[in-house]
Design a protein around this motif. Structure first.
Motif, PDB file in Angstrom:
ATOM      1  N   CYS A  66       0.823  -1.207   0.000  1.00 15.08           N
ATOM      2  CA  CYS A  66       0.000   0.000   0.000  1.00 15.08           C
ATOM      3  C   CYS A  66       0.864   1.267   0.000  1.00 15.08           C
ATOM      4  N   CYS A  94      -3.417   5.999   1.723  1.00 16.19           N
ATOM      5  CA  CYS A  94      -2.982   4.682   2.229  1.00 16.19           C
ATOM      6  C   CYS A  94      -4.032   4.113   3.180  1.00 16.19           C
ATOM      7  N   ASP A  97      -7.059   2.990   1.232  1.00 16.90           N
ATOM      8  CA  ASP A  97      -6.787   1.758   0.478  1.00 16.90           C
ATOM      9  C   ASP A  97      -6.766   0.549   1.407  1.00 16.90           C
ATOM     10  N   LEU A  98      -6.096   0.689   2.557  1.00 15.58           N
ATOM     11  CA  LEU A  98      -6.020  -0.445   3.490  1.00 15.58           C
ATOM     12  C   LEU A  98      -7.397  -0.809   4.021  1.00 15.58           C
TER      13      LEU A  98
END
Ligand SMILES: [Zn+2]
Length: 109
Positions: A66, A94, A97-98
């Motif tokens: 990521c 980030c 996305d995670l």
């Protein structure tokens, strides 16, 4: 006009290690995340050094992927849109996305 292999952030020659680890822009982001990558001298080492100190390999791989993915996106924002993204913008992406990836793979997190 920049050469095809010139880093958009510092004008050094851009290769994989430079883009993700050794460029001052990338180092600044890793430091913002409080992750020490100063001893990393090749990309494979990043996966073995475990700068996250995370024992779970699936979590470690997801987070490192990521971070690299979002350094890449930041680089593309600079090249294609002339945007200088802040560390907080990259970090927020980030996180998003995670969160998205954690919904996709319940076994990884
Ligand atoms: Zn650079």
């Amino acid at each position: 006009m920049r050469a095809d292999d010139q880093c958009p952030f510092c004008s050094e020659r851009e290769d994989c290690l430079h883009l993700f680890i050794s460029c001052p822009r990338a180092r600044n982001f890793w430091a913002y995340l409080n992750l020490d990558v100063t001893s990393i001298s090749n990309m494979e080492q990043l996966w073995h050094e475990n700068p996250l100190q995370e024992p779970n390999q699936n979590i470690r791989t997801a987070i490192l992927t990521c971070v690299l993915w979002n350094i890449w996106k930041s680089r593309n924002a600079k090249i294609f849109r002339s945007q200088d993204e802040s560390n907080s913008q990259i970090s927020a992406r980030c996180r998003d996305d995670l969160l998205l990836w954690s919904h996709r793979s319940k076994t990884a997190f």
